[in-house]
Design an enzyme around this catalytic site. Structure first.
Site, PDB file in Angstrom:
ATOM      1  N   HIS A  53       0.882  -1.163   0.000  1.00 12.75           N
ATOM      2  CA  HIS A  53       0.000   0.000   0.000  1.00 12.75           C
ATOM      3  C   HIS A  53       0.924   1.218   0.000  1.00 12.75           C
ATOM      4  O   HIS A  53       2.060   1.141   0.477  1.00 12.75           O
ATOM      5  CB  HIS A  53      -0.898   0.005   1.235  1.00 12.75           C
ATOM      6  CG  HIS A  53      -1.946  -1.075   1.199  1.00 12.75           C
ATOM      7  ND1 HIS A  53      -1.939  -2.147   2.048  1.00 12.75           N
ATOM      8  CD2 HIS A  53      -3.009  -1.249   0.385  1.00 12.75           C
ATOM      9  CE1 HIS A  53      -2.957  -2.935   1.771  1.00 12.75           C
ATOM     10  NE2 HIS A  53      -3.632  -2.418   0.764  1.00 12.75           N
ATOM     11  N   ASP A  56       2.397   1.847   3.293  1.00 12.40           N
ATOM     12  CA  ASP A  56       3.395   0.875   3.774  1.00 12.40           C
ATOM     13  C   ASP A  56       4.790   1.421   3.464  1.00 12.40           C
ATOM     14  O   ASP A  56       5.749   1.170   4.194  1.00 12.40           O
ATOM     15  CB  ASP A  56       3.257  -0.483   3.060  1.00 12.40           C
ATOM     16  CG  ASP A  56       1.970  -1.218   3.397  1.00 12.40           C
ATOM     17  OD1 ASP A  56       1.539  -1.149   4.561  1.00 12.40           O
ATOM     18  OD2 ASP A  56       1.399  -1.862   2.488  1.00 12.40           O
TER      19      ASP A  56
HETATM   20  C1  XUL Z   1      -9.079  -6.357   1.126  1.00  4.37           C
HETATM   21  C2  XUL Z   1      -7.915  -6.709   0.333  1.00  4.37           C
HETATM   22  C3  XUL Z   1      -6.842  -5.673   0.265  1.00  4.37           C
HETATM   23  C4  XUL Z   1      -6.214  -5.547  -1.075  1.00  4.37           C
HETATM   24  C5  XUL Z   1      -5.152  -4.510  -1.188  1.00  4.37           C
HETATM   25  O1  XUL Z   1     -10.008  -7.345   1.245  1.00  4.37           O
HETATM   26  O2  XUL Z   1      -7.819  -7.789  -0.185  1.00  4.37           O
HETATM   27  O3  XUL Z   1      -5.877  -5.967   1.222  1.00  4.37           O
HETATM   28  O4  XUL Z   1      -5.656  -6.760  -1.455  1.00  4.37           O
HETATM   29  O5  XUL Z   1      -5.590  -3.243  -0.974  1.00  4.37           O
END
Ligand code: XUL
Ligand code: MN
Length: 348
Positions: A53, A56
């Site tokens: 992300h 992160d």
């Molecule tokens: C939520 C999910 C997230 C995405 C990344 O359910 O899977 O963690 O993978 O934003």
């Protein structure tokens, strides 16, 4: 493992997949590992890619100047390079800010939509600096708790506006939409890969918009993940996966891959393998959480086990006797084929 080619797939996971065990009903049960500690785990666990992300990489991203954002990203880039790792994806975390309580790109409030776009552009800046071309959009709050709260047709337009703005902002990025039917919202606007691919074709650069399929998300939509993958593979738009498992229609469990339904997992591996997934550099991503009960010092086993299960099932896919399978198919003997698959999975 008997087959020497089994390691040709490259695996990734996100830092959030090593976590402290908090759930909506209780606080953390394990002390955190720092990001620097997590980076050291990857190679030893069998992984070479990191799913990120934006925050992160750059914590407290909203409080950072552009120069600070770039500087911090360069530090992380150096750290992961030193550990032989690459960034697979970067995803804007749009669902935690007070401005996105009722949606980010689809908020009814124009200034909140503007915030979502600005944040997405910063995410792209980070991706560029860390030499990653893939932006993942998990559209967490793009939906409603009650249908009357938003205009669902207009919401699709807002989503396309956001995607097109990102495509314009950087001609080198690709956008991967990760569909999920619910949670945190009651109903999401982009619940399946078909919806995601519809958006891709409606965008101004369809060749740069594709999908990421998470097993649990497909199961929550009442669909078979392998068929969802097949749909995206046909369209040449399966650019990443988040393999995991899920026990029926409840909260998003993110269980270890194959731990709930081994045959369903087998079919995901089979469809990926049969359709050349990974040959254009796609990673086998995991999105798995360890159980709350797991002690800290052994709280990365779910990652190792999910990868191992993938490799075991890959061997099963590769050793399936195609002539036998074809005989059953030609005779329309589904009972025979069904039992052949069971015996093969059971090692008989
Ligand atoms: C939520 C999910 C997230 C995405 C990344 O359910 O899977 O963690 O993978 O934003
Ligand atoms: Mn995911």
């Amino acid at each position: 493992m008997s087959n020497q080619n089994l390691t040709e797939y490259r695996f990734s996971f996100g830092p959030w997949n090593i976590h402290e065990g908090a759930d909506p009903f209780g606080p953390p049960v394990r002390d955190s590992f720092t990001f620097d500690e997590k980076v050291q785990f990857y190679r030893a666990l069998g992984f070479v890619g990191i799913q990120f992300h934006d925050d992160d990489i750059v914590p407290d991203i909203n409080d950072k100047t552009h120069a600070q954002l770039i500087q911090r990203t360069q530090t992380v880039k150096q750290l992961i390079t030193d550990h032989g790792l690459t960034a697979e994806i970067v995803a804007p975390r749009l669902w935690e800010d007070p401005r996105t309580i009722d949606g980010a790109y689809t908020s009814n409030n124009p200034s909140e939509r503007d915030y979502a776009i600005e944040r997405s552009k910063r995410c792209i800046d980070i991706a560029n600096e860390i030499e990653c071309r893939i932006i993942v959009l998990w559209l967490a709050r793009e939906g409603t708790y009650i249908r009357e709260a938003k205009n669902s047709a207009r919401a699709v337009g807002y989503l396309l506006d956001a995607i097109n703005t990102m495509l314009d902002y950087d001609p080198n990025i690709r956008i991967l939409i990760e569909p999920k039917p619910n949670e945190p919202m009651d109903q999401a606007y982009i619940p399946t890969i078909g919806h995601a691919i519809g958006l891709a074709y409606a965008s101004k650069a369809p060749e740069r918009v594709g999908g990421l399929i998470e097993s649990a998300h497909a199961i929550l939509a009442g669909l078979d993940p392998s068929d969802e993958m097949g749909y995206a593979l046909y369209h040449k738009k399966l650019w990443s996966v988040h393999l995991n498992d899920q026990n029926g229609l409840k909260f998003d469990e993110d269980k270890a891959f194959g731990s709930e339904n081994l045959r369903r997992a087998f079919n995901q591996v089979r469809v990926l393998e049969e359709n050349g997934y990974g040959k254009n550099g796609e990673f086998v991503g995991l999105d798995v959480k360890t159980m709350r009960t797991q002690p800290r010092e052994i709280s990365t086993k779910h990652l190792v086990h999910s990868r191992e299960t993938f490799l075991h099932l890959l061997e099963k896919a590769r050793t399936l006797e195609r002539a036998v399978e074809q005989q059953f198919i030609a005779a329309r003997d589904d009972e025979g084929l069904d039992f052949y698959i069971l015996e093969h999975l059971l090692g008989k």
